[in-house]
Design an enzyme around this catalytic site. Structure first.
Site, PDB file in Angstrom:
ATOM      1  N   ASP A  34       0.833  -1.207   0.000  1.00 28.18           N
ATOM      2  CA  ASP A  34       0.000   0.000   0.000  1.00 28.18           C
ATOM      3  C   ASP A  34       0.870   1.259   0.000  1.00 28.18           C
ATOM      4  OD1 ASP A  34      -2.364   1.545   0.241  1.00 28.18           O
ATOM      5  OD2 ASP A  34      -2.063   1.694   2.395  1.00 28.18           O
ATOM      6  N   TYR A  68      -0.911  -8.594   7.057  1.00 32.60           N
ATOM      7  CA  TYR A  68      -2.197  -9.159   7.483  1.00 32.60           C
ATOM      8  C   TYR A  68      -2.047 -10.604   7.952  1.00 32.60           C
ATOM      9  CZ  TYR A  68      -7.176 -10.120   7.612  1.00 32.60           C
ATOM     10  OH  TYR A  68      -8.429 -10.456   8.029  1.00 32.60           O
TER      11      TYR A  68
HETATM   12  P1  ADP Z   1      -1.466  -7.172   3.492  1.00 31.25           P
HETATM   13  O1  ADP Z   1      -1.967  -6.333   4.633  1.00 31.25           O
HETATM   14  O2  ADP Z   1      -2.529  -7.395   2.440  1.00 31.25           O
HETATM   15  O3  ADP Z   1      -0.833  -8.440   3.962  1.00 31.25           O
HETATM   16  P2  ADP Z   1       1.188  -6.137   2.695  1.00 31.25           P
HETATM   17  O4  ADP Z   1       1.515  -4.851   2.038  1.00 31.25           O
HETATM   18  O5  ADP Z   1       1.807  -6.365   4.047  1.00 31.25           O
HETATM   19  O6  ADP Z   1      -0.408  -6.217   2.739  1.00 31.25           O
HETATM   20  O7  ADP Z   1       1.632  -7.338   1.766  1.00 31.25           O
HETATM   21  C1  ADP Z   1       0.938  -7.848   0.659  1.00 31.25           C
HETATM   22  C2  ADP Z   1       1.934  -8.532  -0.286  1.00 31.25           C
HETATM   23  O8  ADP Z   1       2.537  -7.553  -1.136  1.00 31.25           O
HETATM   24  C3  ADP Z   1       3.118  -9.254   0.409  1.00 31.25           C
HETATM   25  O9  ADP Z   1       3.321 -10.516  -0.229  1.00 31.25           O
HETATM   26  C4  ADP Z   1       4.301  -8.311   0.153  1.00 31.25           C
HETATM   27  O10 ADP Z   1       5.530  -9.019   0.109  1.00 31.25           O
HETATM   28  C5  ADP Z   1       3.940  -7.766  -1.216  1.00 31.25           C
HETATM   29  N1  ADP Z   1       4.562  -6.483  -1.601  1.00 31.25           N
HETATM   30  C6  ADP Z   1       5.054  -5.485  -0.825  1.00 31.25           C
HETATM   31  N2  ADP Z   1       5.507  -4.457  -1.581  1.00 31.25           N
HETATM   32  C7  ADP Z   1       5.292  -4.819  -2.887  1.00 31.25           C
HETATM   33  C8  ADP Z   1       5.568  -4.217  -4.148  1.00 31.25           C
HETATM   34  N3  ADP Z   1       6.147  -3.016  -4.245  1.00 31.25           N
HETATM   35  N4  ADP Z   1       5.231  -4.908  -5.286  1.00 31.25           N
HETATM   36  C9  ADP Z   1       4.628  -6.125  -5.216  1.00 31.25           C
HETATM   37  N5  ADP Z   1       4.354  -6.760  -4.058  1.00 31.25           N
HETATM   38  C10 ADP Z   1       4.683  -6.118  -2.900  1.00 31.25           C
END
Ligand code: ADP
Length: 115
Positions: A34, A68
């Site tokens: 995010d 999460y």
């Molecule tokens: P959630 O609360 O849905 O778990 P997160 O941001 O913690 O959200 O993680 C969701 C996924 O996105 C994880 O697998 C993380 O490694 C991945 N992620 C984080 N940054 C990026 C990025 N820039 N591009 C693609 N995936 C990402």
């Protein structure tokens, strides 16, 4: 049928019509994917979306698999099933953009695709 592609990389670097965000209801741009999306898009995001009339290519991060803490096995299965059940009208292609090899492998298993 919607075409599914699985890649490894930074979702903010993709050229797609839309990115699905893993956010809470405040939409403030915290950490994780995010925060990365908010930093890449900046305050122009909403204005830039106005002329978009539906999206043909949509990228998904591994939603819920980070902070999460949802189990990866179940999360990837649900994500792939949901996309497959979605009526293919405007959306033509979905990209699952994975951070890391393990996540890519899981998505490939669920989609049944080889590299
Ligand atoms: P959630 O609360 O849905 O778990 P997160 O941001 O913690 O959200 O993680 C969701 C996924 O996105 C994880 O697998 C993380 O490694 C991945 N992620 C984080 N940054 C990026 C990025 N820039 N591009 C693609 N995936 C990402």
């Amino acid at each position: 049928m919607i075409e599914i592609e699985i890649i490894q990389g930074d979702i903010t670097k993709l050229t797609v019509d839309a990115i699905v965000n893993a956010a809470n209801c405040s939409l403030l741009g915290g950490g994780g994917v995010d925060g990365a999306i908010h930093r890449a898009a900046g305050p122009e995001l909403l204005r830039a979306c106005i002329p978009l009339n539906g999206c043909e290519t949509v990228a998904f991060p591994a939603i819920s698999c980070g902070v999460y803490g949802y189990p990866w096995e179940a999360a990837t299965e649900i994500a792939v099933k949901s996309v497959r059940e979605f009526p293919a009208q405007k959306v033509k292609k979905v990209i699952f953009c994975c951070f890391g090899e393990e996540m890519e492998k899981l998505y490939r298993e669920k989609v049944g695709s080889r590299r």
